[in-house]
Design a protein around this motif. Structure first.
Motif, PDB file in Angstrom:
ATOM      1  N   CYS A  16       0.855  -1.188   0.000  1.00  0.00           N
ATOM      2  CA  CYS A  16       0.000   0.000   0.000  1.00  0.00           C
ATOM      3  C   CYS A  16       0.890   1.237   0.000  1.00  0.00           C
ATOM      4  O   CYS A  16       1.862   1.306   0.740  1.00  0.00           O
ATOM      5  N   LYS A  17       0.521   2.197  -0.825  1.00  0.00           N
ATOM      6  CA  LYS A  17       1.312   3.409  -0.953  1.00  0.00           C
ATOM      7  C   LYS A  17       0.516   4.607  -0.434  1.00  0.00           C
ATOM      8  O   LYS A  17      -0.687   4.703  -0.658  1.00  0.00           O
ATOM      9  N   PHE A  18       1.217   5.511   0.251  1.00  0.00           N
ATOM     10  CA  PHE A  18       0.553   6.670   0.830  1.00  0.00           C
ATOM     11  C   PHE A  18      -0.122   7.526  -0.223  1.00  0.00           C
ATOM     12  O   PHE A  18      -1.231   8.011  -0.007  1.00  0.00           O
ATOM     13  N   ASN A  19       0.508   7.724  -1.375  1.00  0.00           N
ATOM     14  CA  ASN A  19      -0.113   8.568  -2.392  1.00  0.00           C
ATOM     15  C   ASN A  19      -1.436   7.979  -2.866  1.00  0.00           C
ATOM     16  O   ASN A  19      -2.365   8.708  -3.190  1.00  0.00           O
ATOM     17  N   ILE A  20      -1.554   6.651  -2.858  1.00  0.00           N
ATOM     18  CA  ILE A  20      -2.812   6.022  -3.258  1.00  0.00           C
ATOM     19  C   ILE A  20      -3.854   6.180  -2.156  1.00  0.00           C
ATOM     20  O   ILE A  20      -5.022   6.443  -2.434  1.00  0.00           O
ATOM     21  N   TYR A  39      -4.112   8.693  -0.071  1.00  0.00           N
ATOM     22  CA  TYR A  39      -4.599  10.074  -0.149  1.00  0.00           C
ATOM     23  C   TYR A  39      -5.455  10.292  -1.397  1.00  0.00           C
ATOM     24  O   TYR A  39      -6.439  11.030  -1.358  1.00  0.00           O
ATOM     25  N   ALA A  40      -5.114   9.642  -2.495  1.00  0.00           N
ATOM     26  CA  ALA A  40      -5.916   9.773  -3.712  1.00  0.00           C
ATOM     27  C   ALA A  40      -7.307   9.183  -3.509  1.00  0.00           C
ATOM     28  O   ALA A  40      -8.304   9.761  -3.963  1.00  0.00           O
ATOM     29  N   TYR A  47      -6.865  -1.030   1.521  1.00  0.00           N
ATOM     30  CA  TYR A  47      -6.807   0.433   1.546  1.00  0.00           C
ATOM     31  C   TYR A  47      -7.929   1.003   2.412  1.00  0.00           C
ATOM     32  O   TYR A  47      -7.708   1.932   3.195  1.00  0.00           O
ATOM     33  N   ASN A  79      -9.278  11.650  -1.418  1.00  0.00           N
ATOM     34  CA  ASN A  79      -9.698  12.808  -2.219  1.00  0.00           C
ATOM     35  C   ASN A  79     -10.788  12.436  -3.218  1.00  0.00           C
ATOM     36  O   ASN A  79     -11.711  13.218  -3.454  1.00  0.00           O
ATOM     37  N   LYS A  80     -10.706  11.245  -3.799  1.00  0.00           N
ATOM     38  CA  LYS A  80     -11.751  10.800  -4.727  1.00  0.00           C
ATOM     39  C   LYS A  80     -13.078  10.631  -3.982  1.00  0.00           C
ATOM     40  O   LYS A  80     -14.131  11.051  -4.468  1.00  0.00           O
ATOM     41  N   GLU A  97      -6.070   4.223 -12.272  1.00  0.00           N
ATOM     42  CA  GLU A  97      -5.222   5.385 -12.025  1.00  0.00           C
ATOM     43  C   GLU A  97      -3.785   5.038 -11.624  1.00  0.00           C
ATOM     44  O   GLU A  97      -2.883   5.825 -11.860  1.00  0.00           O
ATOM     45  N   PHE A  98      -3.587   3.879 -11.000  1.00  0.00           N
ATOM     46  CA  PHE A  98      -2.264   3.587 -10.433  1.00  0.00           C
ATOM     47  C   PHE A  98      -1.653   2.258 -10.877  1.00  0.00           C
ATOM     48  O   PHE A  98      -0.456   2.056 -10.719  1.00  0.00           O
TER      49      PHE A  98
END
Length: 101
Positions: free
Chosen positions: A9-13, A15-16, A75, A19-20, A58-59
């Motif tokens: 798991c990645k932090f940018n995902i 947060y995305a 997530y 936000n989504k 997206e990722f």
């Protein structure tokens, strides 16, 4: 059996996804049942606005019509644990009100 060593798991995902979900009015479906049943992205129950559909396109290089990766449950659980969302039975998250402003 689920192995955590295979999960990255990645932090940018994270947060995305948050936000989504905010952009969708504070609620986002996981799409877990559809993904587990082999439903393809963009068809019944697995839109790009589900966590599975969103992160896959997206990722992770997936396209409409592809099958998804199965990571949304993890997530959603992390976002819930961190206090950003509530992870609900029935396969959806709601953003905690403090983050909706």
């Amino acid at each position: 059996m689920f192995e955590l060593s295979n999960l990255n798991c990645k932090f940018n995902i994270l947060y995305a996804i948050l936000n989504k979900a905010i952009s969708l009015g504070g609620q986002m479906d996981l799409g877990a049942n559809a993904a587990q049943n082999g439903t393809r992205i963009g068809s019944g129950g697995l839109s790009v606005d589900t966590i599975y559909g969103y992160i896959s396109t997206e990722f992770y290089g997936k396209n409409i019509g592809d099958k998804t990766l199965r990571r949304s449950t993890c997530y959603a659980a992390i976002l819930d644990w961190a206090g950003f969302v509530a992870n609900h039975r029935g396969g959806y998250i709601t953003v905690n009100k403090i983050f909706m402003d």
